[in-house]
Motif scaffolding. Structure first.
Motif, short mmCIF file in Angstrom:
data_model
loop_
_atom_site.label_atom_id
_atom_site.label_comp_id
_atom_site.label_asym_id
_atom_site.label_seq_id
_atom_site.Cartn_x
_atom_site.Cartn_y
_atom_site.Cartn_z
N GLU A 68 -7.87 -5.41 -4.00
CA GLU A 68 -8.22 -4.27 -3.14
C GLU A 68 -7.04 -3.30 -3.01
O GLU A 68 -7.21 -2.08 -2.97
N LEU A 69 -5.83 -3.86 -2.98
CA LEU A 69 -4.63 -3.01 -2.89
C LEU A 69 -4.33 -2.33 -4.22
O LEU A 69 -3.71 -1.27 -4.25
N GLY A 70 -4.70 -2.99 -5.31
CA GLY A 70 -4.45 -2.42 -6.63
C GLY A 70 -3.17 -2.90 -7.30
O GLY A 70 -2.63 -2.21 -8.16
N VAL A 71 -2.69 -4.09 -6.93
CA VAL A 71 -1.49 -4.59 -7.61
C VAL A 71 -1.86 -5.04 -9.02
O VAL A 71 -2.98 -5.49 -9.28
N THR A 72 -0.91 -4.93 -9.93
CA THR A 72 -1.19 -5.27 -11.33
C THR A 72 -0.42 -6.51 -11.80
O THR A 72 -0.74 -7.06 -12.85
N TYR A 73 0.59 -6.90 -11.06
CA TYR A 73 1.39 -8.09 -11.41
C TYR A 73 1.57 -8.96 -10.16
O TYR A 73 1.47 -8.46 -9.04
N VAL A 74 1.90 -10.21 -10.37
CA VAL A 74 2.28 -11.06 -9.23
C VAL A 74 3.34 -12.08 -9.68
O VAL A 74 3.22 -12.68 -10.75
N ALA A 129 0.84 -1.21 0.00
CA ALA A 129 0.00 0.00 0.00
C ALA A 129 0.87 1.25 0.00
O ALA A 129 0.63 2.20 -0.78
N ALA A 130 1.89 1.28 0.84
CA ALA A 130 2.76 2.46 0.93
C ALA A 130 3.53 2.67 -0.37
O ALA A 130 3.75 3.80 -0.80
N VAL A 131 3.93 1.58 -1.00
CA VAL A 131 4.71 1.70 -2.24
C VAL A 131 3.80 2.16 -3.38
O VAL A 131 4.20 2.98 -4.21
N ILE A 132 2.56 1.68 -3.40
CA ILE A 132 1.62 2.15 -4.42
C ILE A 132 1.41 3.66 -4.26
O ILE A 132 1.42 4.41 -5.23
N GLU A 133 1.27 4.09 -3.04
CA GLU A 133 1.10 5.52 -2.77
C GLU A 133 2.33 6.31 -3.26
O GLU A 133 2.19 7.32 -3.95
N ALA A 134 3.50 5.79 -2.93
CA ALA A 134 4.75 6.49 -3.32
C ALA A 134 4.95 6.49 -4.83
O ALA A 134 5.59 7.38 -5.38
N ALA A 135 4.37 5.48 -5.50
CA ALA A 135 4.59 5.34 -6.95
C ALA A 135 3.55 6.10 -7.76
O ALA A 135 3.62 6.11 -9.00
N GLY A 160 1.69 8.68 -9.91
CA GLY A 160 2.23 9.71 -10.79
C GLY A 160 3.52 9.30 -11.47
O GLY A 160 4.15 10.09 -12.16
N THR A 161 3.96 8.05 -11.27
CA THR A 161 5.15 7.54 -11.97
C THR A 161 4.70 6.39 -12.87
O THR A 161 3.55 5.96 -12.81
N CYS A 162 5.64 5.89 -13.66
CA CYS A 162 5.29 4.76 -14.52
C CYS A 162 5.56 3.44 -13.81
O CYS A 162 5.56 2.39 -14.43
N PHE A 163 5.81 3.46 -12.52
CA PHE A 163 6.14 2.22 -11.83
C PHE A 163 4.88 1.41 -11.52
O PHE A 163 3.94 1.92 -10.91
N ASN A 164 4.89 0.18 -11.95
CA ASN A 164 3.82 -0.75 -11.58
C ASN A 164 4.22 -1.41 -10.26
O ASN A 164 5.41 -1.58 -9.98
N VAL A 165 3.22 -1.79 -9.49
CA VAL A 165 3.51 -2.46 -8.23
C VAL A 165 2.85 -3.84 -8.22
O VAL A 165 1.66 -3.97 -8.56
N GLY A 166 3.63 -4.84 -7.87
CA GLY A 166 3.13 -6.21 -7.88
C GLY A 166 3.33 -6.88 -6.53
O GLY A 166 3.95 -6.33 -5.62
N ALA A 167 2.80 -8.10 -6.42
CA ALA A 167 2.96 -8.91 -5.21
C ALA A 167 3.91 -10.07 -5.51
O ALA A 167 4.35 -10.25 -6.64
#
Ligand code: PGA
Length: 261
Positions: free
Chosen positions: A92-98, A55-61, A63-70
């Motif tokens: 619910e967290l919004g991850v796009t990759y795993v 969650a914190a990394v999604i927030e920090a990312a 406005g960037t092109c960084f995708n966040v996965g699990a």
């Protein structure tokens, strides 16, 4: 068709929420005004933090092109599966990759080809893109079994997957002996396995564009020094990076290597 490269960081069991958010800032700072988001041939960039930091990394990312996965997903929706995470929870967290089937999970946590296939199907069902890891051990390589081992792992992971499903699937070839050892595969050895995997996709999905379109990443001690050579191989479409993904300067060099700079 040209495959867009994917540079993925596997943070493993590293980075608290605060540390992860800071790492995103530090990686971004490496680019200044030249953010990779704005490049024409930009690679997709992905970071996979531990569950608690997502969650914190999604927030920090933002406005960037960084995708966040699990780093894992369970195949059931909910229930008595202590220590596991469901697709709904990741949605619910919004991850796009795993990441699925990493050798550390196969080695230490009883992951099998069958559970890799189940997790892959669960990810697809939840619109999360699976990055499926395969790789041979040193013993298997020395015994000349590499291609057979990889073929079996890929076939099992992709069991029952349609060509449509494959549009969202990435495969990561990660020789177990190269992970965390500082000893990456040579460009030629990696390319040989990647070409074999692509050839297998041609067979499995004959008459479709799956083999041409599926991204096959290399992982195992990819770093700022060897990334350009590996990424220049015709069948290597990106990297799954552990140690060097925790170092902003090194990870930035790898992203830039995927930009062809
Ligand atoms: P490494 O890890 O880059 O530290 O070798 C890669 C991985 O395990 O995905």
């Amino acid at each position: 068709m040209a495959r867009r490269k994917l540079i993925a960081g596997n943070w493993k069991m590293n980075m608290t929420s605060a540390e992860g958010a800071q790492l995103i800032k530090d990686i971004k700072a490496q680019f200044g005004a030249e953010c990779p988001c704005t490049a024409v041939n930009k690679p997709d960039v992905l970071v996979c933090p531990p569950f608690t930091s997502i969650a914190a990394v999604i927030e920090a990312a933002k406005g960037t092109c960084f995708n966040v996965g699990a780093q894992n997903i369970h195949w059931e929706e909910k229930g008595a599966y202590t220590g596991e995470i469901s697709g709904n929870m990741l949605n619910e967290l919004g991850v796009t990759y795993v990441i699925i089937g990493h050798s550390e999970r196969r080695q230490y946590f009883g992951e099998t080809d069958d559970t890799v296939n189940k997790r892959t199907k669960a990810a697809l069902k939840h619109n999360i893109k699976p990055v499926i890891c395969v790789g041979e051990t040193l013993k298997q390589r020395q015994a000349g079994e590499t291609l057979a081992v990889i073929e079996n792992q890929v076939r099992a992971a992709l069991k029952d997957l349609t060509a449509e499903d494959m549009k969202n699937v990435t495969i990561a070839y990660e020789p177990v002996w190269a992970i965390g050892s500082g000893l990456a595969a040579t460009n030629e050895d990696a390319q040989e396995v990647h070409a074999m995997i692509r050839g297998l996709l041609k067979k499995l999905y004959e008459g479709t564009s799956v083999a041409d379109e599926t991204r096959i990443l290399y992982g195992g001690s990819m770093n700022d020094a060897n990334a350009a050579g590996l990424l220049a191989q015709p069948d290597i479409d990106g990297g799954l990076i552990g140690g060097a993904a925790l170092k902003p300067d090194k990870f930035a060099v790898i992203i830039k290597a995927a930009l062809g700079k």
